[in-house]
Design an enzyme around this catalytic site. Structure first.
Site, short mmCIF file in Angstrom:
data_model
loop_
_atom_site.label_atom_id
_atom_site.label_comp_id
_atom_site.label_asym_id
_atom_site.label_seq_id
_atom_site.Cartn_x
_atom_site.Cartn_y
_atom_site.Cartn_z
N SER A 1 0.89 -1.24 -0.05
CA SER A 1 0.08 0.10 -0.05
C SER A 1 0.88 1.17 0.01
CB SER A 1 -0.92 0.11 1.25
OG SER A 1 -1.52 1.27 1.40
N LYS B 1 1.79 -4.24 6.48
CA LYS B 1 2.26 -4.10 4.81
C LYS B 1 3.74 -3.85 4.97
CE LYS B 1 -1.71 -4.68 3.30
NZ LYS B 1 -1.83 -5.78 2.88
N TYR C 1 -1.79 -1.29 10.79
CA TYR C 1 -2.03 -1.93 9.40
C TYR C 1 -0.95 -1.49 8.53
CZ TYR C 1 -3.92 -1.81 4.52
OH TYR C 1 -3.96 -2.13 3.30
P1 NAD Z 1 -11.34 -7.16 0.90
O1 NAD Z 1 -11.48 -7.04 2.60
O2 NAD Z 1 -12.34 -6.93 0.38
O3 NAD Z 1 -10.47 -8.40 0.28
C1 NAD Z 1 -9.60 -9.40 1.46
C2 NAD Z 1 -10.19 -10.57 1.40
O4 NAD Z 1 -9.41 -11.19 2.15
C3 NAD Z 1 -11.59 -10.80 2.01
O5 NAD Z 1 -12.29 -11.35 1.26
C4 NAD Z 1 -11.31 -11.47 3.38
O6 NAD Z 1 -12.42 -12.43 3.65
C5 NAD Z 1 -10.29 -12.28 2.92
N1 NAD Z 1 -9.32 -12.63 4.23
C6 NAD Z 1 -9.03 -11.74 5.14
N2 NAD Z 1 -8.36 -12.40 6.29
C7 NAD Z 1 -8.21 -13.86 5.61
C8 NAD Z 1 -7.44 -14.82 6.21
N3 NAD Z 1 -6.99 -14.97 7.33
N4 NAD Z 1 -7.72 -16.09 5.30
C9 NAD Z 1 -8.28 -16.04 4.22
N5 NAD Z 1 -8.86 -14.92 3.72
C10 NAD Z 1 -8.90 -13.70 4.54
O7 NAD Z 1 -9.98 -5.82 0.68
P2 NAD Z 1 -9.51 -5.60 -0.58
O8 NAD Z 1 -9.83 -3.92 -0.63
O9 NAD Z 1 -9.84 -6.14 -1.78
O10 NAD Z 1 -7.81 -5.39 -0.33
C11 NAD Z 1 -7.26 -6.39 -0.71
C12 NAD Z 1 -5.67 -6.21 -0.14
O11 NAD Z 1 -5.17 -5.13 -0.81
C13 NAD Z 1 -5.55 -6.13 1.19
O12 NAD Z 1 -4.05 -6.69 1.61
C14 NAD Z 1 -5.34 -4.77 1.46
O13 NAD Z 1 -4.65 -4.35 2.86
C15 NAD Z 1 -4.80 -4.24 0.23
N6 NAD Z 1 -4.84 -2.95 -0.03
C16 NAD Z 1 -6.14 -2.58 -0.35
C17 NAD Z 1 -6.38 -1.27 -0.60
C18 NAD Z 1 -7.70 -0.55 -0.54
O14 NAD Z 1 -8.08 0.98 -0.34
N7 NAD Z 1 -8.90 -1.43 -0.80
C19 NAD Z 1 -5.34 -0.28 -0.46
C20 NAD Z 1 -4.01 -0.65 -0.37
C21 NAD Z 1 -3.85 -2.02 -0.20
N1 UFG Z 2 -12.25 11.86 3.51
C1 UFG Z 2 -13.37 12.61 4.06
N2 UFG Z 2 -14.45 12.22 4.38
C2 UFG Z 2 -14.55 10.99 4.41
C3 UFG Z 2 -13.87 9.97 4.07
C4 UFG Z 2 -12.59 10.34 3.60
O1 UFG Z 2 -13.08 13.90 3.73
O2 UFG Z 2 -15.86 10.51 4.89
C5 UFG Z 2 -11.08 12.42 2.70
C6 UFG Z 2 -9.76 12.04 3.69
O3 UFG Z 2 -9.50 13.01 4.62
C7 UFG Z 2 -8.81 11.87 2.69
C8 UFG Z 2 -9.52 11.29 1.42
O4 UFG Z 2 -11.03 11.80 1.76
O5 UFG Z 2 -8.28 13.22 2.31
C9 UFG Z 2 -9.08 9.80 1.23
O6 UFG Z 2 -9.51 9.16 2.20
P1 UFG Z 2 -9.64 7.70 2.19
O7 UFG Z 2 -10.13 7.28 3.54
O8 UFG Z 2 -10.65 7.23 1.30
O9 UFG Z 2 -8.38 6.97 1.81
P2 UFG Z 2 -6.90 7.13 2.57
O10 UFG Z 2 -6.23 7.93 1.57
O11 UFG Z 2 -7.07 7.89 3.88
O12 UFG Z 2 -6.50 5.74 2.95
C10 UFG Z 2 -6.48 4.70 1.77
C11 UFG Z 2 -6.82 3.45 2.61
C12 UFG Z 2 -5.62 3.12 3.22
C13 UFG Z 2 -4.31 2.98 2.53
C14 UFG Z 2 -4.26 4.45 2.10
C15 UFG Z 2 -2.83 4.58 1.08
O13 UFG Z 2 -8.16 3.51 3.10
O14 UFG Z 2 -5.75 1.67 3.58
O15 UFG Z 2 -5.22 5.06 1.14
O16 UFG Z 2 -3.01 3.71 0.12
F1 UFG Z 2 -3.27 2.79 3.51
#
Ligand code: NAD
Ligand code: UFG
Length: 339
Positions: free
Chosen positions: A127, A155, A151
């Protein structure tokens, strides 16, 4: 040529499900694994509606090492894309040990089982959070890393663990993909993000304001040093992100080593930019209130995307309007999530 088989952990989750579709459409054999903690098995039927095929599925927890061994014993797996994990920043501060157990112990189990099975190709979901509060933007992969919550630490630790694994055995191929802010949904409206409870992230929250489930958007601060004072992020369409994984897994199957790669669009949009794009998408004016900054937020975060272009030949295609349109389409078609 024989089809390569890819194990997708977290395969029924938001990014995982889109990646399963992209892999299947690119001609890979896909095995999805998930414990269904944050997703639903119905996703597999949705994948079938899109691709014509239901991927093989294991309802297995990555904490269950014997369960993982069974998956590797029953299949020849060429590479793993590892999405499984918990992802809520705020929750990780409340229950850090749960996050370390799931995201670190679970991952170490997976890497051990892979090693024992002789499968040494992995694409890991990292991330942009590993850049902490960057000194400047756009962010390049060689910028210093730091974390501000458990979190993010999970990562960064996973990145370090996989680097150490490669140091110990140069047969490994490790892709550390640093995602920026994935949003949007599959064009079909069949797959998308289903947050648990009230969303923390911007676009899922706006989607619920747009469909009337929430009253107004709370904008967390408008006194940042950004063009309109609200936070700026690099939003990337989840289908673009999924396609980035196809390029990454192809590269990983052909090269050994460790690569850290940003997956973003390289463009920054403010909270108000995104709100206005969503208003266009849904055809309504969406109410908002400016509130104080949210703890832990940074002003600006967007990617330098040159490495992904050069090394993987990949770049994002979709713009913010399309991301919002696809999110709205999914929201309309699935008002109560995927069931
Ligand atoms: P998500 O929660 O939709 O998908 C993750 C999946 O992993 C879920 O289906 C959950 O049931 C499964 N899971 C969790 N723990 C598990 C375990 N112990 N064994 C087997 N399955 C398990 O999340 P996502 O948004 O698809 O994210 C996928 C990956 O990308 C995650 O590792 C997340 O940290 C990373 N990531 C997500 C974002 C974001 O903003 N969505 C940003 C950066 C990184
Ligand atoms: N924001 C608002 N109101 C809300 C939600 C968010 O104003 O209700 C603003 C936040 O302050 C920020 C922007 O919208 O300026 C984006 O916020 P998000 O919560 O959507 O995303 P972040 O950038 O804070 O975090 C995301 C993921 C994290 C990841 C990070 C960097 O949630 O898991 O991007 O990749 F670590």
């Amino acid at each position: 040529m024989e089809k390569k088989t890819i194990l997708v952990t977290g395969g029924t989750g938001y990014i995982g499900s889109h990646t399963c579709v992209a892999l299947m459409q690119a001609g890979y054999e896909v095995i999805a694994l998930d414990n269904l903690y944050n997703s639903n098995e119905v996703v597999l039927d949705r994948i079938k509606e899109i691709t014509g095929e239901r991927p093989k599925f294991y309802q297995t927890d990555v904490l269950d090492k014997e369960g993982l061994r069974k998956v590797f014993a029953e299949n020849h797996i060429d590479a793993v894309i590892h999405f499984a994990g918990y992802k809520a920043v705020g929750e990780s501060v409340e229950i850090p040990l749960t996050y370390y157990e799931n995201n670190i112990s679970g991952s170490v189990n997976l890497y051990e089982v892979m090693k024992d099975a002789g499968c040494k190709t992995i694409v890991f979901s990292s991330s942009a959070t590993v850049y902490g509060d960057p000194a400047s933007v756009p962010i390049k992969e060689d910028f210093p890393v730091s974390t501000t919550n458990p979190y993010g630490t999970t990562k960064l630790f996973n990145e370090r663990i996989l680097e150490d694994v490669y140091t110990s055995d140069h047969e490994w191929s490790v892709m550390l993909l640093r995602y920026f802010n994935p949003i949007g949904a599959h064009k079909s409206g069949l797959l998308g993000e289903v947050p648990n409870g009230t969303p923390n992230n911007l676009v899922p929250y706006i989607a619920r304001v747009a469909n009337g489930q929430l009253e107004y958007l709370r904008v967390w601060g408008n006194d940042y040093k950004t063009p309109d004072g609200t936070g700026v992020r690099d939003y990337i369409h989840v289908v673009d992100l999924a396609n980035g994984h196809i390029s990454a897994v192809k590269y990983a199957l052909e090269h050994k080593g460790v690569e850290k790669i940003n997956l973003g669009t390289g463009k920054g949009y403010s909270v108000l930019d995104v709100l206005h794009a969503y208003e266009k998408a849904c055809g309504k004016t969406l109410p908002y209130k400016i509130l104080a900054r949210r703890a832990g937020d940074i002003a600006e975060c967007y990617a330098d995307t040159e490495k992904a272009k050069k090394l993987l030949g990949w770049q994002a295609q979709y713009d913010i309007d399309e991301m919002c349109r696809d999110s709205w389409n999914f929201t309309l078609k699935n008002p109560n999530g995927i069931h």
